[in-house]
Design a protein around this motif. Structure first.
Motif, PDB file in Angstrom:
ATOM      1  N   THR A 152     -72.005 -22.601 105.124  1.00 18.56           N
ATOM      2  CA  THR A 152     -72.453 -23.956 105.428  1.00 18.56           C
ATOM      3  C   THR A 152     -71.779 -24.500 106.679  1.00 18.56           C
ATOM      4  N   LEU A 153     -70.437 -24.452 106.697  1.00 15.83           N
ATOM      5  CA  LEU A 153     -69.717 -24.922 107.884  1.00 15.83           C
ATOM      6  C   LEU A 153     -70.025 -24.028 109.073  1.00 15.83           C
ATOM      7  N   LEU A 303     -76.843 -23.622 103.999  1.00 19.02           N
ATOM      8  CA  LEU A 303     -77.150 -24.596 102.945  1.00 19.02           C
ATOM      9  C   LEU A 303     -77.939 -23.963 101.801  1.00 19.02           C
ATOM     10  N   VAL A 304     -78.760 -22.971 102.108  1.00 22.29           N
ATOM     11  CA  VAL A 304     -79.502 -22.281 101.054  1.00 22.29           C
ATOM     12  C   VAL A 304     -78.531 -21.591 100.083  1.00 22.29           C
ATOM     13  N   MET A 305     -77.443 -21.045 100.621  1.00 22.38           N
ATOM     14  CA  MET A 305     -76.468 -20.351  99.783  1.00 22.38           C
ATOM     15  C   MET A 305     -75.533 -21.309  99.060  1.00 22.38           C
ATOM     16  N   VAL A 310     -71.348 -23.546  95.052  1.00 26.46           N
ATOM     17  CA  VAL A 310     -70.740 -24.740  94.445  1.00 26.46           C
ATOM     18  C   VAL A 310     -70.589 -24.511  92.943  1.00 26.46           C
ATOM     19  N   LEU A 311     -71.622 -23.985  92.329  1.00 26.48           N
ATOM     20  CA  LEU A 311     -71.557 -23.669  90.905  1.00 26.48           C
ATOM     21  C   LEU A 311     -70.437 -22.681  90.617  1.00 26.48           C
TER      22      LEU A 311
END
Length: 538
Positions: A152-153, A303-305, A310-311
């Motif tokens: 994401t970053l 973002l897709v990953m 997060v889960l």
């Protein structure tokens, strides 16, 4: 901050930030692969070396760094590793060609090797046994957070500022960790000092180098006799290394065989390598698929990953605490099974033109599985290790994990290149029928040449033939569309057999957990690692 000095949770935060930094670039580099290929004019196998050289140095020197931590103090090695990693990150960001970037990544791997084994050693020395599973669960969650933050970053930085910033972002993190380490972590030295086994280090490094080069460059050199000789040399060097270690079991071996007499440690060594093969098998081909086939930006691919990761980060501390109470056997088996199911589901749904929403259910299942693995895995592995062997056990376990990473990266990359070469050739031959006769041979030859010369991943770039002068714009555009479709469908056809390897390895890891002894940690009267505090250095 002096009142927080030595506080277990303040120490854990500091160690986790350093650990986070070493993992951040590993996943961020995967996002930046298409961008680096474009900007540095590099082939896929060259960029694979940007990933593999980091892991190679890390894997080869982890046990040695663990020994140096016992000798010089884990805090001193942790601080030195953070400083070296931060400086190397600057050099990576300033690299002007693939060779410079690969060299800087090697230095980064050296810094990561210096700091990584110290994190587990200091956690074991700081936390009592009844709280160690929760602490290691948090430590494992850091892997999940880094997995989220990396894509994401990394995607945000690549899209907004360019691929170089995936390395420059380490500078403020490294500076903060240095300050925190010097002010919060006491200088403790678990166990007794160890001597270094220099011949063992040389043999292990040479074996890994031969293995990695052979697997990474095999497709480029057509799997010729030289490549197979390198792979055979890797096996021979490994055998010599193990024989050498056997002769040193009473004289500070680099690889203490006594650790593997504990069945749980031996099984978790297999599981740790399997998990790393699965992780690299998920991120390396899937990040290329998201960007080069589905056309997502680096940010969108990250973002897709993110939801699945997060889960994973949310579940990991819970799984770590549960392993303290119930033992980790069935948590591990369930987590690995979910990881394999998620990856198989993803392989089944991956296709040209998929929406990001269609990929979320399998990625969520894989993320849930990953979250159930890291904390329990480390807790089970170190449960019966004697305090004096904690540093060695930490180094061995981390080394095996990184060997899994480097072997997985090289093997997955080799399968991807091999399958992609064949599928592109087949797709080009089939789709050339829709082109004018004078372009068909050149079209197929273009993809065949691209495969032999080191694949450049990206929409058929460099494979479509140059059209003759005077060709109508409509025909030029049609050839480009056919080339893009050839690449997209060819990559999807190559993706499925590529993912089959990490899925199979994860299944083997899950099955091996059946050998773990059933255990309940509740009520155990186990003392923490015996640590001898040393005078703090200025």
């Amino acid at each position: 901050m002096s009142r927080w000095r030595g506080d277990p949770w303040a120490v854990l935060v500091t160690l986790s930030l350093g650990f986070f930094m070493t993992l951040l670039d590993l996943t961020a580099v995967n996002v930046a692969i298409p961008s680096m290929i474009d900007k540095l004019e590099a082939s896929l196998d060259a960029v694979l070396w940007v990933i593999n050289v980091y892991i190679l140095v890390l894997a080869a020197l982890l046990i040695t760094a663990g020994r140096l931590g016992d000798l010089r103090g884990p805090r001193a090695m942790f601080v030195a590793g953070v400083a070296l990693f931060t400086v190397a990150s600057v050099l990576c960001g300033l690299a002007q060609d693939p060779a410079q970037l690969i060299a800087a990544r090697a230095v980064q791997g050296l810094g990561a090797a210096a700091l990584m084994p110290q994190t587990m050693t200091i956690i074991i020395a700081t936390f009592p046994a009844e709280r160690r599973g929760a602490a290691l669960g948090v430590w494992g969650a850091v892997a999940g957070v880094a997995t989220i933050a990396g894509p994401t970053l990394g995607g945000l930085l690549v899209s907004a500022a360019g691929w170089r910033w995936i390395f420059f972002v380490n500078v403020p993190i490294g500076a903060a960790v240095l300050v925190m380490a010097l002010t919060l972590i006491p200088d403790v030295r678990p166990g007794r000092p160890h001597r270094l086994d220099v011949p063992g280090v040389a043999l292990a490094t040479a074996a890994l180098l031969c293995l990695t080069f052979g697997l990474t460059e095999g497709q480029r050199y057509g799997w010729n006799a030289g490549i197979w000789a390198l792979l055979a040399g890797a096996a021979l060097l490994l055998a010599v290394f193990l024989a050498h270690q056997r002769t040193r079991q009473d004289d500070e071996p680099l690889l203490p065989f006594t650790l593997f007499r504990d069945r749980d440690f031996a099984v978790m060594s297999v599981v740790s390598a399997a998990v790393q093969v699965g992780m690299i098998g998920l991120f390396l081909p899937v990040m290329i698929y998201l960007q080069s086939v589905l056309g997502f930006s680096a940010l969108k691919a990250g973002l897709v990953m993110a939801p699945g990761m997060v889960l994973s980060a949310l579940v990991s501390p819970v799984a770590g605490r549960a392993s303290d109470r119930l033992g980790g056997k069935y948590i591990l088996m369930s987590g690995l099974a979910l990881f394999a199911v998620g990856m198989a589901w993803l392989a089944a749904v991956a296709d040209v033109g998929r929406t990001w929403q269609a990929l979320q259910p399998p990625l969520a299942v894989a993320g849930l599985g990953i979250g159930c693995v890291f904390g329990p895995m480390v807790t089970v592995a170190l449960r019966n290790v004697e305090p004096r062997m904690a540093g060695a056990a930490s180094g061995v376990l981390n080394t095996i994990r990184q060997i899994g990473t480097i072997t997985g990266s090289a093997a997955v990359g080799a399968i991807l290149q091999n399958r992609l070469a064949g599928s592109l050739r087949d797709e080009a031959s089939a789709r050339a029928a829709g082109l004018p006769a004078d372009l068909r041979g050149r079209f197929v030859a273009g993809f065949d040449h691209a495969a032999k010369g080191g694949l450049e991943v990206g929409g058929g770039r460099g494979a479509a033939p140059d059209t003759p002068p005077g060709t109508s714009p409509d025909l030029v555009h049609h050839v480009q569309r056919v080339a893009a479709a050839t690449f997209e469908h060819g990559f999807v056809h190559a993706l499925r057999p590529t993912l089959a390897l990490p899925i199979a390895v994860i299944v083997i890891g899950a099955a091996s957990c059946a050998l773990v002894r059933r255990h309940r940690s509740e009520g155990r009267d186990e003392a923490p690692v015996d640590s001898r505090p040393m005078a703090d250095t200025p």
